[in-house]
Enzyme design. Structure first.
Site, PDB file in Angstrom:
ATOM      1  N   CYS A  13      16.859  54.259   6.913  1.00  0.00           N
ATOM      2  CA  CYS A  13      16.803  54.832   8.253  1.00  0.00           C
ATOM      3  C   CYS A  13      18.052  55.617   8.599  1.00  0.00           C
ATOM      4  CB  CYS A  13      16.663  53.749   9.328  1.00  0.00           C
ATOM      5  SG  CYS A  13      15.177  52.773   9.176  1.00  0.00           S
ATOM      6  N   ASN A 112      19.035  50.893  12.130  1.00  0.00           N
ATOM      7  CA  ASN A 112      19.231  51.119  10.689  1.00  0.00           C
ATOM      8  C   ASN A 112      19.776  49.826  10.116  1.00  0.00           C
ATOM      9  OD1 ASN A 112      21.652  52.950   8.682  1.00  0.00           O
ATOM     10  ND2 ASN A 112      19.688  52.105   8.067  1.00  0.00           N
ATOM     11  N   GLY A 113      19.036  49.249   9.181  1.00  0.00           N
ATOM     12  CA  GLY A 113      19.491  47.991   8.580  1.00  0.00           C
ATOM     13  C   GLY A 113      18.314  47.082   8.296  1.00  0.00           C
ATOM     14  N   CYS A 246      28.462  49.232   2.952  1.00  0.00           N
ATOM     15  CA  CYS A 246      27.623  49.425   1.759  1.00  0.00           C
ATOM     16  C   CYS A 246      28.233  50.507   0.865  1.00  0.00           C
ATOM     17  CB  CYS A 246      26.234  49.839   2.207  1.00  0.00           C
ATOM     18  SG  CYS A 246      25.201  50.461   0.875  1.00  0.00           S
ATOM     19  N   CYS A 396      18.505  44.433  -2.718  1.00  0.00           N
ATOM     20  CA  CYS A 396      19.263  44.551  -1.465  1.00  0.00           C
ATOM     21  C   CYS A 396      18.406  44.009  -0.331  1.00  0.00           C
ATOM     22  CB  CYS A 396      19.602  46.010  -1.192  1.00  0.00           C
ATOM     23  SG  CYS A 396      20.404  46.252   0.404  1.00  0.00           S
ATOM     24  N   CYS A 446      30.424  45.910   0.402  1.00  0.00           N
ATOM     25  CA  CYS A 446      29.275  45.216  -0.154  1.00  0.00           C
ATOM     26  C   CYS A 446      28.948  45.896  -1.471  1.00  0.00           C
ATOM     27  CB  CYS A 446      28.067  45.287   0.779  1.00  0.00           C
ATOM     28  SG  CYS A 446      26.610  44.510   0.037  1.00  0.00           S
ATOM     29  N   CYS A 449      24.197  44.550  -4.787  1.00  0.00           N
ATOM     30  CA  CYS A 449      23.144  44.944  -5.727  1.00  0.00           C
ATOM     31  C   CYS A 449      23.690  45.081  -7.149  1.00  0.00           C
ATOM     32  CB  CYS A 449      22.463  46.224  -5.263  1.00  0.00           C
ATOM     33  SG  CYS A 449      23.610  47.522  -4.812  1.00  0.00           S
TER      34      CYS A 449
HETATM   35 FE1  SF4 Z   1      24.457  48.643  -0.225  1.00  0.00          FE
HETATM   36 FE2  SF4 Z   1      23.855  47.397  -2.506  1.00  0.00          FE
HETATM   37 FE3  SF4 Z   1      25.015  46.062  -0.489  1.00  0.00          FE
HETATM   38 FE4  SF4 Z   1      22.498  46.878  -0.267  1.00  0.00          FE
HETATM   39  S1  SF4 Z   1      23.293  45.344  -1.714  1.00  0.00           S
HETATM   40  S2  SF4 Z   1      24.090  47.040   1.288  1.00  0.00           S
HETATM   41  S3  SF4 Z   1      22.559  48.850  -1.398  1.00  0.00           S
HETATM   42  S4  SF4 Z   1      25.891  47.772  -1.707  1.00  0.00           S
END
Ligand code: SF4
Length: 456
Positions: A13, A112-113, A246, A396, A446, A449
């Protein structure tokens, strides 16, 4: 020329909010065009004028299809929010912004999220008599706000945040004010800009640029921004958790002309390519080669690799810009349908050459395998692949559309060597987690993934 499916993670989003002394909806509309890459399946705008009534336009498809300009120009009022969505699961009423009547006034909310504990929240709300009209997390947030019994709207948002775990960058309209709230980890981006006669909040700075707005700053993790006649007020509404923006915004999602988390997205991607070249230097990978990007996602990293290694950058794979877009209908089965790209290789550029193919990421590997085969068919002597992010091994839950774990090529193949075999390359190297962190400018991100370490 062959047709290959796009093998990328999907941003889910984009959000915008405008507070202006002129009509806000056309400004939100322009900003949404800049965020189209964040969501191509549906879009909506809600505006409000002095009478406090909400005026809404929404639809399926690209912004130009779903929000025709002549309709948007009719939306009155100097405050508006907008949303574009990657996937619309369920009926058309799932298109955001979501509207609700609350004790604090009529609320329009765009999100968004992703809310990680949505299923539990929904069960609890329904057990308490809540009637759901959509399958959106956003509706759960609206229910939590409306049922909070808090004395005012900001306190109601605090109540919501205490219950909802996950990623949210929100833009909202309520009682004539524009609001924005970012989750305590700052997972998804959100920026504030100042323009002539008003303010704008958006997922990315590219949306500020199109409105000739000056970037003021990011909305901080846990911060509530409130905009009214007196200007912008800021409240640290939620205690900040460990910052976890992210990293994939820098790897792939954000537009290269945006700045995300204090870093130019394009510069970060070039640095990722440089990190790949440094790792090759250290590993003693040498010999003349041409550096070829996978268009368009691999371009900045390939530039960085070529710059650092001194190899020749060669745009030997072309993407047709005249291929019609494959429209994806909004149901769960078709959600995974693949957007098609048409790619061609310039045979003379790669024939008998040692090719270093660069892309930002590999998800399922189907696109990469076809591109490698195209290079072989065009007569490439050797094909080495460099990937400007570590292997994607985990799903994710924080606002990004990812395949099931077993569909990710690194899990299916079991090792990098086997991924190389599957893709048909002579050598395959991924960027390390530390290399990615350095290229992203250092600090905390983050990377769940890639590492399986989820911030929430
Ligand atoms: Fe971003 Fe990967 Fe974390 Fe999801 S898991 S927020 S895609 S870094």
């Amino acid at each position: 020329m062959i047709t290959v499916p796009l093998d990328k993670l999907g941003e889910e989003c984009g959000v915008v909010a405008v507070y202006s002394n002129s009509r806000a909806a056309p400004l939100v509309h322009r900003a949404l065009f800049e965020l189209q890459h964040r969501g191509q399946e549906a879009a909506g705008i809600v505006s409000t004028g002095p009478d406090g009534d909400f005026h809404t336009e929404r639809g399926l498809g690209l912004i130009a299809e779903s929000l025709p300009l002549h309709r948007i120009e009719e939306l009155p009022g100097g405050r508006a929010i907008g949303h574009c969505r990657y996937s619309t699961v369920g009926p058309e009423r799932n298109i955001q912004p979501f509207l609700a009547n609350t004790p604090y006034g009529q609320l329009a909310i765009a999100h968004n999220g992703n809310i990680k504990n949505a299923a539990e929240l929904q069960a609890g709300l329904q057990a308490d008599g809540a009637l759901m009209s959509t399958t959106l997390d956003t509706e759960l947030l609206a229910h939590l706000i409306a049922r909070s019994h808090a004395p005012d709207f900001p306190s109601a948002l605090q109540h919501m945040a205490a219950a909802a775990i996950g990623a949210y960058s929100l833009t909202m309209l309520c009682a004539g004010r524009v609001y924005a709230l970012r989750d305590p980890n700052g997972l998804r981006p959100l920026v504030l800009g100042e323009m002539k006669g008003g303010w704008v909040i958006a997922s990315e700075t590219c949306a500020l640029d199109v409105l000739h707005a000056d970037f003021v700053r990011e909305v901080e993790a846990g911060e509530l921004v409130s905009i009214g006649p007196e200007g912008v007020t800021s409240t640290q509404l939620l205690p900040q958790a460990a910052p976890s923006p992210c990293v994939f915004e820098l790897v792939y999602f954000s537009r290269p002309n945006s700045r995300a988390f204090g870093r130019s997205v394009n510069a970060a991607r070039i640095a990722m390519g440089e990190e790949l070249a440094i790792a090759d230097e250290e590993a003693g990978v040498a010999g003349p080669a041409i550096v070829v990007p996978v268009p368009d996602s691999g371009v900045p990293a390939a530039i960085g690799y070529a710059r650092r290694s001194g190899q020749v950058y060669e745009k030997a794979i072309l993407r047709s810009h005249y291929v019609g877009r494959t429209f994806i209908l909004p149901d769960q089965d078709l959600r995974t349908a693949q957007i098609e790209l048409k790619l061609s290789v310039i045979d003379e550029a790669v024939r008998a050459k040692r090719v270093i193919l660069v892309d930002d990421s590999i998800v399922r590997g189907n696109t990469s395998r076809q591109i490698v085969q195209m290079l072989r068919d065009a007569g490439a002597g050797e094909v080495l692949m460099r990937v400007a992010s570590p292997p994607l091994a985990w799903p994710c839950y924080l606002g990004i559309d990812t395949p099931d774990r077993e569909d990710l090529i690194i899990n299916r193949a079991g090792s990098v060597e086997r991924v190389a075999d599957t893709l048909g390359v002579d050598d395959l190297r991924y960027l390390s987690v530390e290399g990615l962190r350095r290229a992203a400018g250092g600090g905390r991100f983050c990377m769940a993934c890639m590492t399986g370490e989820y911030p929430v």
